[in-house]
Design an enzyme around this catalytic site. Sequence first.
Site, PDB file in Angstrom:
ATOM      1  CB  CYS A  47       1.327 -25.884  19.935  1.00  0.00           C
ATOM      2  SG  CYS A  47       3.286 -25.188  19.360  1.00  0.00           S
ATOM      3  CB  CYS A  50      -5.177 -25.996  18.197  1.00  0.00           C
ATOM      4  SG  CYS A  50      -6.115 -23.573  18.419  1.00  0.00           S
ATOM      5  CG  HIS A  51      -1.968 -29.016  17.544  1.00  0.00           C
ATOM      6  ND1 HIS A  51      -2.052 -29.372  16.199  1.00  0.00           N
ATOM      7  CD2 HIS A  51      -1.289 -26.913  17.434  1.00  0.00           C
ATOM      8  CE1 HIS A  51      -1.718 -28.373  15.753  1.00  0.00           C
ATOM      9  NE2 HIS A  51      -1.349 -27.335  16.364  1.00  0.00           N
ATOM     10  CG  HIS A 327     -14.027 -23.730  21.506  1.00  0.00           C
ATOM     11  ND1 HIS A 327     -12.554 -23.547  21.685  1.00  0.00           N
ATOM     12  CD2 HIS A 327     -13.927 -22.095  20.974  1.00  0.00           C
ATOM     13  CE1 HIS A 327     -11.916 -22.916  21.867  1.00  0.00           C
ATOM     14  NE2 HIS A 327     -12.556 -21.511  21.644  1.00  0.00           N
TER      15      HIS A 327
END
Length: 543
Positions: A47, A50-51, A327
Amino acid sequence: AKEGGTTQQYEPQMENIPTEPEQPQLEVTELSPEEFATGKKIFFERCAGCHGVLRKGATGPNLETERTHELGFEHLQAFITYGSPAGMPNWGTSGELTQEEVDLMANYLLHEPPAPPEWGMDKMKETWEVFVEPENRVTEPKNDLPLDNLFSVTLRDAGEIALINGNTHEIEKIIPTGYAVHISRMSASGRYVFVIGRDARIDMIDLWPEEPTKVATLKIGMEARSVETSKMKGWEDKLAIAGAYWPPQYVIMDGQTLEPKKIVSTRGMLYDEQTFHPEPRVASILSSHYNPEFIVNVKETGKVLLVDYTNLDALKTTEIDAERFLHDGGLDSSGRYFLVAANARDKVAIIDTKERKLVNIVETGIKPHPGRGANFVHPEFGPVWATSHLGDPTIAMIGTDPEGHPDKAFKVVDVIDGQGGGSLFIKTHPESSNLWVDTPLNSMEEMYQSVAVFDINNLDAGFEVLPIAEWADVGEGPKRVVQPEYNKAGDEVWFSVWNGKEQKSAIVVVDDKTRTLKKVIKDPRLITPTGKFNTYNTQNDVY
Ligand code: DHE
């Protein structure tokens, strides 16, 4: 100040510092230390990318307790189980997490995120090893491998890379690297391969001995994605740099031994609001060809740092305000302009690496994800750099020729439709007139198992779809077709057929001119291949 004393003593302002730990607003089920440890591990592995470790959100939304308490256990449980069209994977229904693990994660998210430890010079030095000292290395290539046409292939879930011979398609060597290894980059001379794992471990491989050999290793943090080397004239093979997700920092290292020299934290202010962010992660890093500088992209704060590496004791950095959620990105064909996706803002920021300034920020589509992008000459608008998108089927082209096509420069000049959203990578080669667009994260099987190819000289004619996964003939599994990569000559393009860890994967080699199958590389050692990095193209920024 002390009463009656002669010296003024500093007393901290205690009233702003909470004395009681903050209480959660919702009744949350207690987790045992073992359960909490499992939750932490799963969050970190699945996770955090992304978070964010502190759950502040970036590619995925914010998951701090203030928000998760609002959402509640059942909502979280459903989201983790079924995913969402916006990109959240269906961890439950895909079978990647059991029902028990889904429940645990929903619960875990109702608790405060634990901050992982810092990782300074002391810790880094403990992990640093030089296996072959520079003075003990060979002074010329001692093998007959085509050193400029090898592919370093990420074997994601094996924590290894495969070195594959680009001429014979044979696997020459499997080399153990960091956990869930992410990318490979080359030294300026083409002698060394640098590989970074998600666990922030760098392995440096020397291609010159009789057999390519690991010569040094270093762990620069707990989570990382990027590594690069100094490429400016006079600085070839002198320095390397790596960026970490946790702790949020970058590290400049000796380019021969990986000895860590300088660690710089990226914690600081958001470029626009100018409020503090505790976890601004380092996303892509490239090397400038115009100045002795690294181009470091700080995701959450939206800053592009041009880090001058000529004097590490008096570091000079140009900090360019760009856009939040930077990114991945690459250079244009001249090597002067750097284009980087601010993916959660649907934009691409363009930096002039020579003049050290922002040239433009353009809206391209929903969640651009170029990898390093694709450079080609558009029949009407001249040299362009292109990106595909995670969130829509389009391919956007940005003009990169301010001299020859000044009215088109640094604007979106053309947009065409590919086969669908969920694209991660786009690729062409100076010797080719094909533009390849993958769609590995599309939800439709026929799209994530195939690739679309356009004729650059006739973009409006639409695309042809090649059934790469079918060609691989590897049996059961998701078989996601990911990341086109060319050989040195530009007459072959390679695709990974990315299957489950326990399933068969393959590399499919396509003849670029005829768009027909040339070879399927199958081997039990090819476990979950994803990224592939051709030594020459990576060394010379050919894409
Ligand atoms: Fe990547 C590049 C981060 C998931 C394959 N990936 C990058 C870069 C970053 C990044 C910052 C740019 C490095 C550079 O140029 O210096 N990737 C992340 C994530 O944060 C994310 C979204 C989630 C995570 O938890 O890691 C993520 N990436 C993936 C995958 O799931 C992919 C498809 C398969 C895999 O191997 O993990 C994947 N990422 C790649 C590849 C590149 C890459 C192949 C290099 C592309 C290139 O051509 O340069």
